[in-house]
Design a protein around this motif. Sequence first.
Motif, PDB file in Angstrom:
ATOM      1  N   GLU A  56       0.860  -1.175   0.000  1.00 59.29           N
ATOM      2  CA  GLU A  56       0.000   0.000   0.000  1.00 59.29           C
ATOM      3  C   GLU A  56       0.896   1.225   0.000  1.00 59.29           C
ATOM      4  N   PRO A  57       0.576   2.244  -0.794  1.00 65.34           N
ATOM      5  CA  PRO A  57       1.390   3.462  -0.780  1.00 65.34           C
ATOM      6  C   PRO A  57       1.373   4.118   0.599  1.00 65.34           C
ATOM      7  N   GLY A  58       2.446   4.799   0.912  1.00 62.29           N
ATOM      8  CA  GLY A  58       2.528   5.495   2.188  1.00 62.29           C
ATOM      9  C   GLY A  58       3.948   5.902   2.484  1.00 62.29           C
ATOM     10  N   PRO A  59       4.177   6.443   3.678  1.00 66.02           N
ATOM     11  CA  PRO A  59       5.517   6.877   4.059  1.00 66.02           C
ATOM     12  C   PRO A  59       6.485   5.693   4.176  1.00 66.02           C
ATOM     13  N   ASN A  60       7.767   5.971   4.094  1.00 68.48           N
ATOM     14  CA  ASN A  60       8.810   4.947   4.217  1.00 68.48           C
ATOM     15  C   ASN A  60       8.688   3.851   3.169  1.00 68.48           C
ATOM     16  N   GLY A  61       8.290   4.264   1.960  1.00 71.36           N
ATOM     17  CA  GLY A  61       8.170   3.300   0.871  1.00 71.36           C
ATOM     18  C   GLY A  61       6.835   2.599   0.828  1.00 71.36           C
ATOM     19  N   GLY A  62       5.969   2.895   1.771  1.00 69.73           N
ATOM     20  CA  GLY A  62       4.658   2.263   1.819  1.00 69.73           C
ATOM     21  C   GLY A  62       4.619   1.161   2.860  1.00 69.73           C
ATOM     22  N   ILE A  63       3.453   0.605   3.031  1.00 73.86           N
ATOM     23  CA  ILE A  63       3.233  -0.467   3.998  1.00 73.86           C
ATOM     24  C   ILE A  63       3.127  -1.787   3.239  1.00 73.86           C
ATOM     25  N   VAL A  64       3.782  -2.792   3.760  1.00 71.29           N
ATOM     26  CA  VAL A  64       3.731  -4.129   3.178  1.00 71.29           C
ATOM     27  C   VAL A  64       3.033  -5.040   4.176  1.00 71.29           C
ATOM     28  N   LEU A  65       2.025  -5.736   3.719  1.00 72.56           N
ATOM     29  CA  LEU A  65       1.337  -6.725   4.538  1.00 72.56           C
ATOM     30  C   LEU A  65       1.826  -8.094   4.081  1.00 72.56           C
ATOM     31  N   LEU A  66       2.450  -8.809   4.990  1.00 75.11           N
ATOM     32  CA  LEU A  66       2.977 -10.142   4.707  1.00 75.11           C
ATOM     33  C   LEU A  66       1.987 -11.189   5.203  1.00 75.11           C
ATOM     34  N   ASP A  67       1.554 -12.073   4.331  1.00 79.98           N
ATOM     35  CA  ASP A  67       0.622 -13.130   4.727  1.00 79.98           C
ATOM     36  C   ASP A  67       1.299 -14.167   5.611  1.00 79.98           C
ATOM     37  N   ASP A  68       2.591 -14.390   5.387  1.00 85.29           N
ATOM     38  CA  ASP A  68       3.345 -15.407   6.123  1.00 85.29           C
ATOM     39  C   ASP A  68       4.708 -14.803   6.457  1.00 85.29           C
ATOM     40  N   THR A  69       5.131 -14.925   7.688  1.00 92.17           N
ATOM     41  CA  THR A  69       6.376 -14.265   8.121  1.00 92.17           C
ATOM     42  C   THR A  69       7.570 -15.205   8.227  1.00 92.17           C
ATOM     43  N   LYS A  70       7.442 -16.456   7.767  1.00 89.62           N
ATOM     44  CA  LYS A  70       8.546 -17.411   7.914  1.00 89.62           C
ATOM     45  C   LYS A  70       9.829 -16.912   7.255  1.00 89.62           C
ATOM     46  N   ILE A  71       9.722 -16.389   6.036  1.00 88.42           N
ATOM     47  CA  ILE A  71      10.914 -15.899   5.339  1.00 88.42           C
ATOM     48  C   ILE A  71      11.477 -14.686   6.068  1.00 88.42           C
ATOM     49  N   LEU A  72      10.620 -13.790   6.516  1.00 88.48           N
ATOM     50  CA  LEU A  72      11.068 -12.607   7.246  1.00 88.48           C
ATOM     51  C   LEU A  72      11.808 -13.006   8.516  1.00 88.48           C
ATOM     52  N   GLU A  73      11.254 -13.915   9.287  1.00 93.30           N
ATOM     53  CA  GLU A  73      11.892 -14.335  10.538  1.00 93.30           C
ATOM     54  C   GLU A  73      13.235 -15.009  10.278  1.00 93.30           C
ATOM     55  N   ARG A  74      13.304 -15.821   9.245  1.00 91.29           N
ATOM     56  CA  ARG A  74      14.575 -16.482   8.917  1.00 91.29           C
ATOM     57  C   ARG A  74      15.602 -15.457   8.450  1.00 91.29           C
ATOM     58  N   ALA A  75      15.171 -14.482   7.678  1.00 90.86           N
ATOM     59  CA  ALA A  75      16.076 -13.427   7.210  1.00 90.86           C
ATOM     60  C   ALA A  75      16.635 -12.641   8.398  1.00 90.86           C
ATOM     61  N   LYS A  76      15.778 -12.358   9.367  1.00 90.55           N
ATOM     62  CA  LYS A  76      16.254 -11.650  10.562  1.00 90.55           C
ATOM     63  C   LYS A  76      17.312 -12.470  11.299  1.00 90.55           C
ATOM     64  N   GLN A  77      17.108 -13.781  11.423  1.00 93.08           N
ATOM     65  CA  GLN A  77      18.098 -14.651  12.067  1.00 93.08           C
ATOM     66  C   GLN A  77      19.427 -14.600  11.328  1.00 93.08           C
ATOM     67  N   LEU A  78      19.376 -14.704  10.009  1.00 93.25           N
ATOM     68  CA  LEU A  78      20.607 -14.684   9.217  1.00 93.25           C
ATOM     69  C   LEU A  78      21.311 -13.339   9.309  1.00 93.25           C
ATOM     70  N   ALA A  79      20.548 -12.252   9.310  1.00 91.62           N
ATOM     71  CA  ALA A  79      21.128 -10.912   9.416  1.00 91.62           C
ATOM     72  C   ALA A  79      21.777 -10.713  10.793  1.00 91.62           C
ATOM     73  N   GLU A  80      21.136 -11.237  11.842  1.00 92.05           N
ATOM     74  CA  GLU A  80      21.707 -11.118  13.198  1.00 92.05           C
ATOM     75  C   GLU A  80      23.018 -11.874  13.301  1.00 92.05           C
ATOM     76  N   LYS A  81      23.095 -13.048  12.701  1.00 95.49           N
ATOM     77  CA  LYS A  81      24.338 -13.827  12.712  1.00 95.49           C
ATOM     78  C   LYS A  81      25.458 -13.037  12.031  1.00 95.49           C
ATOM     79  N   GLU A  82      25.125 -12.324  10.982  1.00 94.08           N
ATOM     80  CA  GLU A  82      26.116 -11.535  10.241  1.00 94.08           C
ATOM     81  C   GLU A  82      26.594 -10.356  11.098  1.00 94.08           C
ATOM     82  N   ALA A  83      25.697  -9.780  11.877  1.00 92.09           N
ATOM     83  CA  ALA A  83      26.024  -8.600  12.679  1.00 92.09           C
ATOM     84  C   ALA A  83      26.920  -8.937  13.863  1.00 92.09           C
ATOM     85  N   VAL A  84      26.931 -10.186  14.281  1.00 94.17           N
ATOM     86  CA  VAL A  84      27.714 -10.596  15.461  1.00 94.17           C
ATOM     87  C   VAL A  84      29.177 -10.700  15.139  1.00 94.17           C
TER      88      VAL A  84
END
Length: 84
Positions: A56-84
Amino acid sequence: MERKITFNELRKIKDSLPDGSIKKMAQEFDLTEETVRNYFGGANYTSGKAVGIHMEPGPNGGIVLLDDTKILERAKQLAEKEAV
Protein backbone atom coordinates in the motif's frame (compact mmCIF):
# COMPACT_ATOMS: atom_id res chain seq x y z
CA MET A 1 0.73 -15.11 10.82
CA GLU A 2 0.15 -11.72 9.15
CA ARG A 3 2.46 -8.82 9.76
CA LYS A 4 2.72 -5.21 8.63
CA ILE A 5 6.12 -3.69 7.94
CA THR A 6 7.27 -0.68 5.95
CA PHE A 7 8.82 -1.36 2.57
CA ASN A 8 11.99 0.43 3.70
CA GLU A 9 12.28 -1.84 6.77
CA LEU A 10 11.81 -4.91 4.59
CA ARG A 11 14.53 -3.74 2.17
CA LYS A 12 16.87 -2.91 5.06
CA ILE A 13 16.57 -6.49 6.32
CA LYS A 14 17.25 -7.83 2.82
CA ASP A 15 20.23 -5.53 2.38
CA SER A 16 21.73 -6.68 5.70
CA LEU A 17 21.73 -10.36 4.70
CA PRO A 18 25.08 -12.07 4.28
CA ASP A 19 26.08 -13.29 0.81
CA GLY A 20 24.30 -16.49 -0.17
CA SER A 21 21.31 -15.94 2.14
CA ILE A 22 18.73 -15.72 -0.66
CA LYS A 23 19.91 -19.06 -2.03
CA LYS A 24 19.97 -20.59 1.45
CA MET A 25 16.40 -19.47 2.22
CA ALA A 26 15.21 -20.67 -1.19
CA GLN A 27 16.57 -24.12 -0.44
CA GLU A 28 15.18 -24.17 3.11
CA PHE A 29 11.68 -23.18 1.98
CA ASP A 30 11.77 -25.14 -1.31
CA LEU A 31 11.32 -21.97 -3.39
CA THR A 32 13.21 -20.43 -6.29
CA GLU A 33 15.68 -17.66 -5.50
CA GLU A 34 13.52 -15.24 -7.51
CA THR A 35 10.51 -16.10 -5.37
CA VAL A 36 12.49 -15.19 -2.25
CA ARG A 37 13.62 -11.94 -3.92
CA ASN A 38 9.96 -11.21 -4.74
CA TYR A 39 9.18 -11.51 -1.03
CA PHE A 40 11.55 -8.59 -0.46
CA GLY A 41 9.91 -6.42 -3.11
CA GLY A 42 11.22 -7.93 -6.32
CA ALA A 43 8.93 -8.32 -9.30
CA ASN A 44 10.28 -11.20 -11.39
CA TYR A 45 7.23 -13.36 -11.89
CA THR A 46 8.70 -15.18 -14.89
CA SER A 47 11.27 -17.05 -12.79
CA GLY A 48 9.63 -16.54 -9.39
CA LYS A 49 6.17 -16.67 -7.86
CA ALA A 50 4.10 -14.26 -5.84
CA VAL A 51 4.58 -14.90 -2.13
CA GLY A 52 1.69 -13.26 -0.33
CA ILE A 53 2.86 -9.68 0.03
CA HIS A 54 0.50 -6.77 -0.44
CA MET A 55 1.80 -3.22 -0.81
CA GLU A 56 0.00 0.00 0.00
CA PRO A 57 1.39 3.46 -0.78
CA GLY A 58 2.53 5.50 2.19
CA PRO A 59 5.52 6.88 4.06
CA ASN A 60 8.81 4.95 4.22
CA GLY A 61 8.17 3.30 0.87
CA GLY A 62 4.66 2.26 1.82
CA ILE A 63 3.23 -0.47 4.00
CA VAL A 64 3.73 -4.13 3.18
CA LEU A 65 1.34 -6.72 4.54
CA LEU A 66 2.98 -10.14 4.71
CA ASP A 67 0.62 -13.13 4.73
CA ASP A 68 3.35 -15.41 6.12
CA THR A 69 6.38 -14.26 8.12
CA LYS A 70 8.55 -17.41 7.91
CA ILE A 71 10.91 -15.90 5.34
CA LEU A 72 11.07 -12.61 7.25
CA GLU A 73 11.89 -14.33 10.54
CA ARG A 74 14.58 -16.48 8.92
CA ALA A 75 16.08 -13.43 7.21
CA LYS A 76 16.25 -11.65 10.56
CA GLN A 77 18.10 -14.65 12.07
CA LEU A 78 20.61 -14.68 9.22
CA ALA A 79 21.13 -10.91 9.42
CA GLU A 80 21.71 -11.12 13.20
CA LYS A 81 24.34 -13.83 12.71
CA GLU A 82 26.12 -11.53 10.24
CA ALA A 83 26.02 -8.60 12.68
CA VAL A 84 27.71 -10.60 15.46
